[in-house]
Design a protein around this motif. Structure first.
Motif, PDB file in Angstrom:
ATOM      1  N   GLY A  81       9.638 109.521 -18.329  1.00 49.81           N
ATOM      2  CA  GLY A  81       8.698 108.465 -17.975  1.00 49.81           C
ATOM      3  C   GLY A  81       8.430 108.339 -16.494  1.00 49.81           C
ATOM      4  N   ALA A  82       8.810 109.337 -15.696  1.00 48.56           N
ATOM      5  CA  ALA A  82       8.604 109.246 -14.247  1.00 48.56           C
ATOM      6  C   ALA A  82       7.124 109.170 -13.896  1.00 48.56           C
ATOM      7  N   ASP A  83       6.303 109.959 -14.585  1.00 44.57           N
ATOM      8  CA  ASP A  83       4.873 109.932 -14.305  1.00 44.57           C
ATOM      9  C   ASP A  83       4.250 108.596 -14.686  1.00 44.57           C
ATOM     10  N   VAL A  84       4.738 107.982 -15.751  1.00 45.27           N
ATOM     11  CA  VAL A  84       4.224 106.673 -16.157  1.00 45.27           C
ATOM     12  C   VAL A  84       4.594 105.612 -15.125  1.00 45.27           C
ATOM     13  N   VAL A  85       5.830 105.673 -14.646  1.00 49.17           N
ATOM     14  CA  VAL A  85       6.261 104.721 -13.618  1.00 49.17           C
ATOM     15  C   VAL A  85       5.437 104.884 -12.351  1.00 49.17           C
ATOM     16  N   PHE A  86       5.213 106.139 -11.953  1.00 49.94           N
ATOM     17  CA  PHE A  86       4.411 106.383 -10.746  1.00 49.94           C
ATOM     18  C   PHE A  86       2.981 105.878 -10.924  1.00 49.94           C
ATOM     19  N   THR A  87       2.401 106.067 -12.097  1.00 46.08           N
ATOM     20  CA  THR A  87       1.046 105.578 -12.359  1.00 46.08           C
ATOM     21  C   THR A  87       0.984 104.057 -12.300  1.00 46.08           C
ATOM     22  N   LEU A  88       1.988 103.400 -12.859  1.00 43.84           N
ATOM     23  CA  LEU A  88       2.014 101.932 -12.826  1.00 43.84           C
ATOM     24  C   LEU A  88       2.176 101.406 -11.402  1.00 43.84           C
ATOM     25  N   ILE A  89       2.977 102.113 -10.587  1.00 51.41           N
ATOM     26  CA  ILE A  89       3.119 101.701  -9.189  1.00 51.41           C
ATOM     27  C   ILE A  89       1.795 101.855  -8.443  1.00 51.41           C
ATOM     28  N   LEU A  90       1.114 102.978  -8.672  1.00 50.75           N
ATOM     29  CA  LEU A  90      -0.169 103.199  -8.008  1.00 50.75           C
ATOM     30  C   LEU A  90      -1.224 102.203  -8.463  1.00 50.75           C
ATOM     31  N   PHE A  91      -1.084 101.683  -9.660  1.00 52.58           N
ATOM     32  CA  PHE A  91      -2.059 100.716 -10.150  1.00 52.58           C
ATOM     33  C   PHE A  91      -2.131  99.489  -9.242  1.00 52.58           C
ATOM     34  N   GLY A  92      -1.020  99.188  -8.569  1.00 55.68           N
ATOM     35  CA  GLY A  92      -1.029  98.056  -7.649  1.00 55.68           C
ATOM     36  C   GLY A  92      -1.962  98.238  -6.468  1.00 55.68           C
ATOM     37  N   PHE A 128      -4.984  99.255  -6.623  1.00 54.54           N
ATOM     38  CA  PHE A 128      -6.362  99.004  -7.020  1.00 54.54           C
ATOM     39  C   PHE A 128      -6.593  97.552  -7.433  1.00 54.54           C
ATOM     40  N   ILE A 129      -5.584  96.707  -7.285  1.00 53.74           N
ATOM     41  CA  ILE A 129      -5.749  95.286  -7.577  1.00 53.74           C
ATOM     42  C   ILE A 129      -6.207  94.597  -6.304  1.00 53.74           C
ATOM     43  N   PRO A 130      -7.405  94.052  -6.257  1.00 53.00           N
ATOM     44  CA  PRO A 130      -7.873  93.394  -5.029  1.00 53.00           C
ATOM     45  C   PRO A 130      -7.103  92.111  -4.751  1.00 53.00           C
ATOM     46  N   TYR A 131      -7.015  91.775  -3.483  1.00 54.07           N
ATOM     47  CA  TYR A 131      -6.314  90.557  -3.093  1.00 54.07           C
ATOM     48  C   TYR A 131      -6.910  89.323  -3.771  1.00 54.07           C
ATOM     49  N   GLN A 132      -8.236  89.306  -3.870  1.00 58.27           N
ATOM     50  CA  GLN A 132      -8.899  88.116  -4.404  1.00 58.27           C
ATOM     51  C   GLN A 132      -8.512  87.837  -5.850  1.00 58.27           C
ATOM     52  N   ALA A 133      -8.134  88.877  -6.597  1.00 55.74           N
ATOM     53  CA  ALA A 133      -7.812  88.704  -8.011  1.00 55.74           C
ATOM     54  C   ALA A 133      -6.457  88.052  -8.223  1.00 55.74           C
ATOM     55  N   VAL A 134      -5.585  88.080  -7.232  1.00 54.52           N
ATOM     56  CA  VAL A 134      -4.226  87.555  -7.412  1.00 54.52           C
ATOM     57  C   VAL A 134      -3.948  86.329  -6.556  1.00 54.52           C
ATOM     58  N   MET A 135      -4.928  85.848  -5.819  1.00 52.00           N
ATOM     59  CA  MET A 135      -4.665  84.746  -4.909  1.00 52.00           C
ATOM     60  C   MET A 135      -4.210  83.483  -5.639  1.00 52.00           C
ATOM     61  N   ILE A 136      -4.967  83.064  -6.640  1.00 53.60           N
ATOM     62  CA  ILE A 136      -4.621  81.825  -7.354  1.00 53.60           C
ATOM     63  C   ILE A 136      -3.322  81.978  -8.134  1.00 53.60           C
ATOM     64  N   LEU A 171       7.464  88.693   2.076  1.00 47.58           N
ATOM     65  CA  LEU A 171       7.720  89.092   0.690  1.00 47.58           C
ATOM     66  C   LEU A 171       6.464  89.656   0.033  1.00 47.58           C
ATOM     67  N   VAL A 172       5.341  88.972   0.203  1.00 45.16           N
ATOM     68  CA  VAL A 172       4.101  89.398  -0.448  1.00 45.16           C
ATOM     69  C   VAL A 172       3.612  90.721   0.116  1.00 45.16           C
ATOM     70  N   HIS A 173       3.642  90.881   1.432  1.00 46.95           N
ATOM     71  CA  HIS A 173       3.156  92.121   2.039  1.00 46.95           C
ATOM     72  C   HIS A 173       4.062  93.307   1.701  1.00 46.95           C
ATOM     73  N   CYS A 174       5.354  93.076   1.605  1.00 49.60           N
ATOM     74  CA  CYS A 174       6.255  94.167   1.221  1.00 49.60           C
ATOM     75  C   CYS A 174       5.954  94.634  -0.206  1.00 49.60           C
ATOM     76  N   ILE A 175       5.736  93.681  -1.114  1.00 52.35           N
ATOM     77  CA  ILE A 175       5.424  94.053  -2.495  1.00 52.35           C
ATOM     78  C   ILE A 175       4.090  94.784  -2.562  1.00 52.35           C
ATOM     79  N   TYR A 176       3.091  94.278  -1.849  1.00 55.96           N
ATOM     80  CA  TYR A 176       1.782  94.920  -1.884  1.00 55.96           C
ATOM     81  C   TYR A 176       1.765  96.249  -1.146  1.00 55.96           C
ATOM     82  N   GLY A 177       2.723  96.483  -0.257  1.00 57.11           N
ATOM     83  CA  GLY A 177       2.767  97.744   0.471  1.00 57.11           C
ATOM     84  C   GLY A 177       3.525  98.842  -0.234  1.00 57.11           C
ATOM     85  N   ILE A 178       4.278  98.513  -1.278  1.00 58.11           N
ATOM     86  CA  ILE A 178       5.064  99.525  -1.981  1.00 58.11           C
ATOM     87  C   ILE A 178       4.192 100.637  -2.568  1.00 58.11           C
ATOM     88  N   PRO A 179       3.058 100.355  -3.229  1.00 59.69           N
ATOM     89  CA  PRO A 179       2.279 101.460  -3.819  1.00 59.69           C
ATOM     90  C   PRO A 179       1.819 102.508  -2.811  1.00 59.69           C
TER      91      PRO A 179
END
Length: 301
Positions: free
Chosen positions: A127-138, A140-148, A168-176
């Motif tokens: 499942g390494a490729d699946v995990v990598f794909t899920l990490i990269l998915f982050g 493509f999530i725009p900031y505006q979609a998660v603000m609220i 905390l937020v920038h570290c999480i968003y910078g992981i992908p």
């Protein structure tokens, strides 16, 4: 007795020296013209890029009576630094807080991205490729979609708005993005033989990463540190939702300085220059390794 005479070979037509020299001269002239056009275009693009910087610098040293649409290209009649003092008085407290935000974000997210990239590139598991794909998915999530939702989560777990929350937020968003950069770097640059040799010597996953991989990761760290430092320093959307002018970064203070009912344009220009100086210094100091770090993971050695 008959004598056979061998006919002489026909004379070879000689290339006129004049035509050969003319051809070489035409090539030289065309290459010179190409260089002139290239440098002229580069100078033109440079002027277009520097025009806003010129207006910023010139306006920041003007007095209020000299600022206007008609005279924006004119040099100040009287150079003054009063606007710089006003801008620093407004931005100074948040200037240090922004360093407290950007430096930890750049370091922590780079280390997490390096660890993820190493595991996903060299230590294969189901499942390494699946995990990598899920990490990269982050990515493509725009900031505006998660603000609220993000604001609601922060409120529900009683995290106080401010610099720690933004870290905390920038570290999480910078992981992908950090994971992507380091995975490509390790997969194409670091030899497999080094990892196998460490495994033969009895090193486990953590020891191999700490003693073998990290010393070879400087180009990747340069790229991610510049990327994350700039992203955290210039962020405004997360900052406006998760902090305020009393405990937020410099972008909120700059917006308050420039967004008053009676804005001081000279102070706003000086504030914009003060705000951009740290990121400019980072690119000047580390920029020579930035492109090399990006290209280090682009081709297989």
């Amino acid at each position: 007795m008959t004598t056979t005479t061998t006919p002489a070979p026909p004379p070879t037509a000689a290339v006129p020296v004049r035509s050969r020299g003319r051809r070489r001269g035409d090539l030289t002239a065309s290459s010179t013209t190409g260089r002139i056009v290239k440098y002229a275009l580069l100078v033109l693009f440079l002027l277009v890029v520097l025009m806003p910087a010129y207006v910023l610098i010139v306006t920041s040293f003007k007095s209020g009576s000299e600022i206007g649409v008609t005279g924006q290209w004119n040099l100040p009649k009287e150079w003054t630094t009063a606007s710089w003092g006003k801008a620093w008085a407004s931005l100074g407290p948040s200037f240090g807080r922004t360093f407290e935000l950007a430096i930890p974000v750049a370091i922590i997210s780079s280390i997490l991205g390096a660890a993820n990239g190493f595991v996903l590139s060299r230590w294969r598991f189901p499942g390494a490729d699946v995990v990598f794909t899920l990490i990269l998915f982050g990515m493509f999530i725009p900031y505006q979609a998660v603000m609220i939702p993000l604001r609601q989560i922060v409120t529900s777990i009683n995290i106080q708005p401010g610099i720690p929350t933004l870290i905390l937020v920038h570290c999480i968003y910078g992981i992908p993005i950090c994971t992507l950069i380091f995975r490509n770097y390790y997969a194409t640059t670091v030899p497999v033989e080094l990892i196998e040799a460490a495994r033969v010597d009895g090193a486990d996953l953590l020891r191999t990463f700490r003693s073998v991989i990290l010393p070879l990761s400087a180009p990747g760290f340069v790229v991610t540190i510049i990327w994350q430092f700039t992203s955290a320093w210039n962020d405004y959307l997360f900052a406006i939702f998760l902090s305020n002018t009393r405990n937020g970064p410099i972008t909120i203070a700059l917006n308050a300085l420039a967004g008053a009912q009676s804005p001081d344009y000279a102070a706003s220009m000086a504030g914009a220059l003060i705000t951009s100086l740290p990121t400019l210094a980072v690119y000047v100091l580390l920029g020579r390794w930035f492109i090399g770090g990006l290209m280090a993971g682009s081709v297989k050695s």
